[in-house]
Design a protein around this motif. Structure first.
Motif, PDB file in Angstrom:
ATOM      1  N   SER A   1       0.821  -1.214   0.000  1.00  0.00           N
ATOM      2  CA  SER A   1       0.000   0.000   0.000  1.00  0.00           C
ATOM      3  C   SER A   1       0.854   1.262   0.000  1.00  0.00           C
ATOM      4  O   SER A   1       0.603   2.196  -0.777  1.00  0.00           O
ATOM      5  CB  SER A   1      -0.939   0.005   1.208  1.00  0.00           C
ATOM      6  N   VAL A   2       1.882   1.312   0.842  1.00  0.00           N
ATOM      7  CA  VAL A   2       2.709   2.513   0.929  1.00  0.00           C
ATOM      8  C   VAL A   2       3.549   2.685  -0.333  1.00  0.00           C
ATOM      9  O   VAL A   2       3.679   3.793  -0.860  1.00  0.00           O
ATOM     10  CB  VAL A   2       3.606   2.472   2.184  1.00  0.00           C
ATOM     11  N   GLY A   3       4.110   1.598  -0.840  1.00  0.00           N
ATOM     12  CA  GLY A   3       4.889   1.679  -2.071  1.00  0.00           C
ATOM     13  C   GLY A   3       4.063   2.122  -3.254  1.00  0.00           C
ATOM     14  O   GLY A   3       4.504   2.943  -4.076  1.00  0.00           O
ATOM     15  N   MET A   4       2.840   1.608  -3.358  1.00  0.00           N
ATOM     16  CA  MET A   4       1.952   2.031  -4.447  1.00  0.00           C
ATOM     17  C   MET A   4       1.629   3.520  -4.352  1.00  0.00           C
ATOM     18  O   MET A   4       1.665   4.239  -5.342  1.00  0.00           O
ATOM     19  CB  MET A   4       0.661   1.205  -4.423  1.00  0.00           C
ATOM     20  N   GLU A   5       1.293   3.960  -3.151  1.00  0.00           N
ATOM     21  CA  GLU A   5       0.889   5.359  -2.973  1.00  0.00           C
ATOM     22  C   GLU A   5       2.002   6.323  -3.344  1.00  0.00           C
ATOM     23  O   GLU A   5       1.739   7.433  -3.816  1.00  0.00           O
ATOM     24  CB  GLU A   5       0.429   5.587  -1.538  1.00  0.00           C
TER      25      GLU A   5
END
Length: 413
Positions: A122-126
């Motif tokens: 989630s954090v990498g995508m964002e």
């Protein structure tokens, strides 16, 4: 093992005596995606300035591709962004751990699916997309809700059914939304065709933006997933179908439920990319590459992030009846995404241990404060359950209830 060796030698001897030449395999050696969280390394000396980019070389087996060339194994990053990603990952894990504790205290009831261990996805995508892109996912959605414009307090309050929740306490764990986040969805796989529809709207409005429709390995065999693939490819929609492969669908391993566990190859004519979902830098690189692919007119893409969940499928699942405690502990100790990023930051000299401890402490304080504020929020009253049925401004003059005598008149203000 000794028996297998003797049997192999006996087979070779028998074929030689019979005048039969053993056939040498022409198949390529099996390659395995590596899922360590800390195998990337700087390709150059880090700059002094925190906002100046530098190049990092990802591990050579961070990506596997299908019907396309994989992205390069290099990513440009800054020291400030590494620290920011670490801060966010720690906050998200603290929030999910708080939800775990509140559930055990019976302050959160019903279904609750946590993503502890999967924070790099989630954090990498964002960090690779922007507010104009769209995200839709399944019930493991709390971190996405915060990252896409929500708050920790809003998520915790929603889980507890309080009016300060992001859906005013009426949605719960699986129904949290923002203008760019179309929610967690409770029906297995149902978000995938909805995501294709969102991508259709983006193409119709001629916007160079992407939709990321996430689902788990357990949902990958749903018929509607393949129907959505088909329509998306027919219309070349800017949709990235993202399989979060955390190895287990409910209480069943992927190998027991799926004949083909290379989920990135299951789009048939749709190209695919398999990604190390434990290294946040690999996730960021793959997501940016995927967005560029679908927004450049090449059509949809299937991306598989290979990750791992530490807890059970939901809070009602202990998570240890279909896998060993040793397996979970090994993943925590050797492949943890947050620990991997921390190792990058310390070994590359981005900042020191004391600074990271301060980040950890602040994250705990922020989450603890959000929990206490959420606890003070009241439960919604009965009257509020008649509201938010329709999009604001489109509600009819009145709404019928379960019986014909039961109805509610909307305010026409």
């Amino acid at each position: 093992m000794a028996f297998s060796l003797l049997r192999s030698r006996g087979l070779r001897a028998a074929t030689r005596s019979a005048g039969v030449r053993p056939v040498r395999s022409t198949l390529p050696a099996m390659r395995f995606l590596q899922t360590d969280a800390d195998k990337s390394s700087p390709a150059e000396e880090l700059p002094e300035s925190g906002d100046k980019p530098f190049t990092v070389a990802l591990h050579g087996e961070s990506f596997h591709s299908y019907r396309c060339d994989a992205p390069s194994n290099e990513i440009s990053i800054t020291k400030d962004e590494l620290v920011k990603m670490y801060t966010t990952m720690v906050q998200m894990r603290r929030m999910e751990q708080a939800a775990d504790a509140l559930y055990k205290q019976k302050m959160i009831r019903g279904f609750c699916h946590l993503a502890i261990g999967q924070e790099a996805v989630s954090v990498g995508m964002e960090h690779a997309i922007d507010g104009d892109d769209r995200v839709i996912t399944s019930y493991r959605c709390h971190t996405f809700a915060v990252l896409r414009g929500g708050t920790i307090k809003g998520v915790i309050a929603e889980l507890m059914g309080r009016v300060d929740g992001m859906s005013y306490g009426k949605g719960g764990s699986m129904h949290i939304f923002t203008p760019s986040f179309f929610g967690g969805n409770g029906i297995v796989g149902a978000q995938v065709p909805v995501g294709a529809g969102i991508a259709l709207a983006q193409k119709y409005m001629k916007k160079k933006t992407a939709t990321f429709a996430l689902y788990g390995d357990g949902a990958s065999n749903q018929g509607q997933v393949f129907e959505a693939y088909n329509m998306a490819k027919l219309w070349n929609l800017p949709c990235v179908f993202v399989c979060e492969n955390n190895k287990y669908g409910m209480g069943t391993s992927a190998e027991r439920s799926s004949m083909n566990t290379e989920f990135f190859t299951r789009g048939d004519k749709i190209p695919g990319l398999q990604v190390n979902g434990m290294d946040i830098l690999a996730v960021k690189k793959a997501t940016a590459w995927a967005k560029e692919w679908v927004t450049s007119g090449k059509g949809p893409l299937v991306v598989e992030f290979v990750t791992y969940r530490y807890g059970g499928h939901s809070m009602s699942d202990p998570g240890t009846t279909y896998r060993t405690r040793d397996e979970v502990q090994q993943m925590r100790s050797e492949k943890d995404a947050i620990a991997g990023l921390k190792r990058y930051i310390l070994e590359w000299g981005v900042t020191d241990e004391a600074s990271l401890k301060a980040i950890d402490k602040k994250a705990k304080e922020e989450v603890d404060a959000a929990v206490e504020e959420a606890k003070k929020s009241p439960f919604p009253d009965v009257e509020t359950f008649w509201t938010d049925i329709y999009y604001k401004g489109t509600a009819p003059p009145m709404m019928r209830g379960r019986e014909k005598e039961e109805y509610h008149v909307y305010s026409q203000e």
